[in-house]
Design an enzyme around this catalytic site. Structure first.
Site, PDB file in Angstrom:
ATOM      1  N   GLY A   7      43.289  27.644  30.998  1.00  0.00           N
ATOM      2  CA  GLY A   7      42.660  29.075  30.871  1.00  0.00           C
ATOM      3  C   GLY A   7      43.887  30.058  30.803  1.00  0.00           C
ATOM      4  O   GLY A   7      44.513  30.243  31.954  1.00  0.00           O
ATOM      5  N   LEU A   8      44.085  30.462  29.533  1.00  0.00           N
ATOM      6  CA  LEU A   8      45.180  31.498  29.583  1.00  0.00           C
ATOM      7  C   LEU A   8      44.730  32.879  29.295  1.00  0.00           C
ATOM      8  O   LEU A   8      45.386  33.540  28.483  1.00  0.00           O
ATOM      9  CB  LEU A   8      46.190  30.917  28.305  1.00  0.00           C
ATOM     10  CG  LEU A   8      46.479  29.326  28.478  1.00  0.00           C
ATOM     11  CD1 LEU A   8      47.363  28.982  27.205  1.00  0.00           C
ATOM     12  CD2 LEU A   8      47.518  29.361  29.823  1.00  0.00           C
ATOM     13  N   GLY A   9      43.543  33.064  30.019  1.00  0.00           N
ATOM     14  CA  GLY A   9      43.261  34.584  30.123  1.00  0.00           C
ATOM     15  C   GLY A   9      44.660  35.199  30.641  1.00  0.00           C
ATOM     16  O   GLY A   9      45.477  34.886  30.795  1.00  0.00           O
ATOM     17  N   MET A  11      45.193  36.703  33.755  1.00  0.00           N
ATOM     18  CA  MET A  11      45.726  35.967  34.862  1.00  0.00           C
ATOM     19  C   MET A  11      46.419  34.733  34.873  1.00  0.00           C
ATOM     20  O   MET A  11      47.479  34.410  35.134  1.00  0.00           O
ATOM     21  CB  MET A  11      44.718  35.991  35.929  1.00  0.00           C
ATOM     22  CG  MET A  11      45.081  35.683  37.369  1.00  0.00           C
ATOM     23  SD  MET A  11      43.859  36.529  38.615  1.00  0.00           S
ATOM     24  CE  MET A  11      44.750  36.325  40.129  1.00  0.00           C
ATOM     25  N   ASP A  30      44.068  26.573  26.187  1.00  0.00           N
ATOM     26  CA  ASP A  30      43.302  27.497  26.227  1.00  0.00           C
ATOM     27  C   ASP A  30      42.348  27.016  24.906  1.00  0.00           C
ATOM     28  O   ASP A  30      42.987  26.676  23.814  1.00  0.00           O
ATOM     29  CB  ASP A  30      43.805  28.987  26.179  1.00  0.00           C
ATOM     30  CG  ASP A  30      42.460  29.982  26.550  1.00  0.00           C
ATOM     31  OD1 ASP A  30      42.284  30.406  27.487  1.00  0.00           O
ATOM     32  OD2 ASP A  30      41.848  29.972  25.447  1.00  0.00           O
ATOM     33  N   THR A  32      41.209  29.181  22.853  1.00  0.00           N
ATOM     34  CA  THR A  32      41.389  30.201  22.124  1.00  0.00           C
ATOM     35  C   THR A  32      42.885  30.218  21.483  1.00  0.00           C
ATOM     36  O   THR A  32      43.569  30.297  22.171  1.00  0.00           O
ATOM     37  CB  THR A  32      41.078  31.563  22.717  1.00  0.00           C
ATOM     38  OG1 THR A  32      39.769  31.497  23.305  1.00  0.00           O
ATOM     39  CG2 THR A  32      41.137  32.747  21.665  1.00  0.00           C
ATOM     40  N   SER A 121      44.735  36.130  44.909  1.00  0.00           N
ATOM     41  CA  SER A 121      44.783  37.554  44.770  1.00  0.00           C
ATOM     42  C   SER A 121      45.989  38.033  44.133  1.00  0.00           C
ATOM     43  O   SER A 121      47.042  37.580  44.534  1.00  0.00           O
ATOM     44  CB  SER A 121      44.484  38.352  46.320  1.00  0.00           C
ATOM     45  OG  SER A 121      44.389  39.547  46.191  1.00  0.00           O
ATOM     46  N   GLY A 123      45.629  40.161  40.836  1.00  0.00           N
ATOM     47  CA  GLY A 123      45.166  40.728  39.612  1.00  0.00           C
ATOM     48  C   GLY A 123      46.514  40.787  38.579  1.00  0.00           C
ATOM     49  O   GLY A 123      47.309  39.676  38.535  1.00  0.00           O
ATOM     50  N   LYS A 173      39.128  33.930  50.345  1.00  0.00           N
ATOM     51  CA  LYS A 173      39.280  34.710  49.152  1.00  0.00           C
ATOM     52  C   LYS A 173      37.762  35.648  49.110  1.00  0.00           C
ATOM     53  O   LYS A 173      37.854  36.915  48.660  1.00  0.00           O
ATOM     54  CB  LYS A 173      39.551  34.124  47.983  1.00  0.00           C
ATOM     55  CG  LYS A 173      39.715  35.002  46.752  1.00  0.00           C
ATOM     56  CD  LYS A 173      40.657  35.954  46.895  1.00  0.00           C
ATOM     57  CE  LYS A 173      41.057  36.806  45.554  1.00  0.00           C
ATOM     58  NZ  LYS A 173      40.052  37.173  44.498  1.00  0.00           N
ATOM     59  N   HIS A 176      37.931  38.296  51.742  1.00  0.00           N
ATOM     60  CA  HIS A 176      38.975  39.068  51.342  1.00  0.00           C
ATOM     61  C   HIS A 176      38.555  40.062  50.333  1.00  0.00           C
ATOM     62  O   HIS A 176      38.730  41.353  50.549  1.00  0.00           O
ATOM     63  CB  HIS A 176      40.330  38.189  50.720  1.00  0.00           C
ATOM     64  CG  HIS A 176      41.173  39.108  49.842  1.00  0.00           C
ATOM     65  ND1 HIS A 176      40.831  39.431  48.466  1.00  0.00           N
ATOM     66  CD2 HIS A 176      42.217  39.363  50.029  1.00  0.00           C
ATOM     67  CE1 HIS A 176      41.750  40.047  48.022  1.00  0.00           C
ATOM     68  NE2 HIS A 176      42.881  40.193  48.821  1.00  0.00           N
ATOM     69  N   ASN A 177      37.804  39.641  49.392  1.00  0.00           N
ATOM     70  CA  ASN A 177      37.125  40.558  48.328  1.00  0.00           C
ATOM     71  C   ASN A 177      36.253  41.513  48.926  1.00  0.00           C
ATOM     72  O   ASN A 177      35.838  42.630  48.390  1.00  0.00           O
ATOM     73  CB  ASN A 177      36.580  39.692  47.066  1.00  0.00           C
ATOM     74  CG  ASN A 177      37.739  39.053  46.279  1.00  0.00           C
ATOM     75  OD1 ASN A 177      38.805  39.118  46.767  1.00  0.00           O
ATOM     76  ND2 ASN A 177      37.486  38.865  44.942  1.00  0.00           N
ATOM     77  N   GLU A 180      37.821  44.175  50.625  1.00  0.00           N
ATOM     78  CA  GLU A 180      38.358  45.088  49.459  1.00  0.00           C
ATOM     79  C   GLU A 180      37.094  45.855  48.983  1.00  0.00           C
ATOM     80  O   GLU A 180      37.552  47.190  48.896  1.00  0.00           O
ATOM     81  CB  GLU A 180      38.970  44.036  48.132  1.00  0.00           C
ATOM     82  CG  GLU A 180      39.170  45.081  47.123  1.00  0.00           C
ATOM     83  CD  GLU A 180      39.569  44.038  45.860  1.00  0.00           C
ATOM     84  OE1 GLU A 180      38.680  43.680  44.864  1.00  0.00           O
ATOM     85  OE2 GLU A 180      40.505  43.245  46.127  1.00  0.00           O
ATOM     86  N   TYR A 181      35.821  45.460  48.962  1.00  0.00           N
ATOM     87  CA  TYR A 181      34.731  46.469  48.609  1.00  0.00           C
ATOM     88  C   TYR A 181      34.602  47.551  49.542  1.00  0.00           C
ATOM     89  O   TYR A 181      34.305  48.586  49.141  1.00  0.00           O
ATOM     90  CB  TYR A 181      33.280  45.640  48.543  1.00  0.00           C
ATOM     91  CG  TYR A 181      33.041  44.592  47.441  1.00  0.00           C
ATOM     92  CD1 TYR A 181      33.877  43.902  46.989  1.00  0.00           C
ATOM     93  CD2 TYR A 181      31.791  44.688  47.009  1.00  0.00           C
ATOM     94  CE1 TYR A 181      33.738  43.043  45.601  1.00  0.00           C
ATOM     95  CE2 TYR A 181      31.611  44.172  45.866  1.00  0.00           C
ATOM     96  CZ  TYR A 181      32.431  43.125  45.287  1.00  0.00           C
ATOM     97  OH  TYR A 181      31.951  42.391  44.066  1.00  0.00           O
TER      98      TYR A 181
END
Length: 301
Positions: A7-9, A11, A30, A32, A121, A123, A173, A176-177, A180-181
């Site tokens: 997965g080479l998006g 992040m 990836d 793509t 975490s 981003g 996590k 954690h999120n 964050e909200y």
């Protein structure tokens, strides 16, 4: 250490870059072609199939997945399972639900394959600043991958930890999120109040910058908020529509199941849902009810 990145998006690619710059041998995959080409330009080796990825790694292998939660993770594991051998380690660094991670850990353990759930975490800033890594799973594979975690983290001795058994990393996590909200909602509401009294505080961006230094509400999130307000004080071109990626929902559901009151996180999630309603039916019905019981006026469209 040698590592395969799946997965080479944005992040995943940045994590591969940070590892490569830290001296690790990284092979990326990836589906793509443009994503693979972008990394090849930076001397990170890439391959065009999972079979080629597994073949490029020396056993015992370590592979790190950065793919969307849910079916994509299960599909990737299903494709990898016949290619892996006992002693290999598979890492899920995405935002999977922790109970899915526990299920996958159990299934792979039967074949002698280790599975680590790593809440990640940081981003888009992780490449430069490092990532916060919450590692869940068995102690031996977690210790084996310690050099990888130390390179991805802000420093070798901080920003990462083996937080518990299978599921612990993604559970941490998730919470954690959820936190964050709540933090984001509090900042948003506070600055909205300030915006209404621009006669008193005309420079909101300047106030945000002031709060970054010495204030008890200072944080990295405030740093980013101050930067956003400095660049676009009126928030022109930004729609009042806030998505959620699922972790807040899971946190609220878990709180309900555990009988733990979490009103701030819950309300922050509901506010995101509310942001997506244009001409909300519930609000129109409220106006109709006020008119019915109290004779209050209705604003017509």
């Amino acid at each position: 250490m040698q590592l395969g990145m799946i997965g080479l998006g944005r992040m995943g690619a940045n994590m591969a870059r940070r590892l490569r710059r830290g001296g690790h041998a990284v092979v990326g995959f990836d589906p793509t072609p443009p994503a693979r080409a972008a990394l090849e330009d930076e001397t990170v080796a890439t391959v065009d199939s999972l079979q080629a990825l597994v073949g490029a790694l020396q056993p015992p292998r370590a592979l790190w997945m950065m793919v969307p939660a849910g079916a994509p993770v299960d599909d990737t594991i299903a494709a990898l399972r016949p290619l892996l051998a006992p002693g290999d380690v598979l890492v899920d660094g995405g935002n999977s639900w922790y109970r899915d991670s526990q299920r996958r850990h159990t299934a792979l353990a039967e074949a002698g394959i280790a599975y680590l759930d790593v809440g990640t975490s940081g981003g888009v800033w992780g490449l430069a600043e490092g990532y916060s890594l919450m590692v869940g799973g068995d102690a031996e594979p977690a210790a084996r991958l310690a050099p990888v975690f130390a390179t991805l983290a802000p420093a070798a001795d901080r920003g990462w930890a083996h937080v518990g058994p299978s599921g612990a990393g993604h559970f941490a996590k998730m919470v954690h999120n959820g936190i964050e909200y709540g933090m984001m909602q509090a900042y948003a509401e506070g600055f909205a109040i300030l915006e209404r009294r621009s006669d008193l505080v005309p420079d909101i961006a300047g106030l945000a910058e002031l709060w970054r230094h010495g204030s008890v509400v200072r944080s990295w999130l405030l740093d980013l908020t101050a930067e956003a307000l400095r660049d676009n004080p009126g928030l022109e071109g930004i729609a009042a529509w806030v998505p959620d990626s699922g972790e807040g929902r899971w946190t609220v559901a878990e709180a309900i199941e555990l009988d733990v009151p979490a009103p701030v996180i819950t309300q922050a999630l509901l506010e995101r849902l509310r942001s997506r309603q244009d001409n909300a039916y519930a609000d129109r019905l409220l106006a109709a009810m006020r008119a019915a019981f109290g004779g209050h006026g209705i604003k017509r469209t």
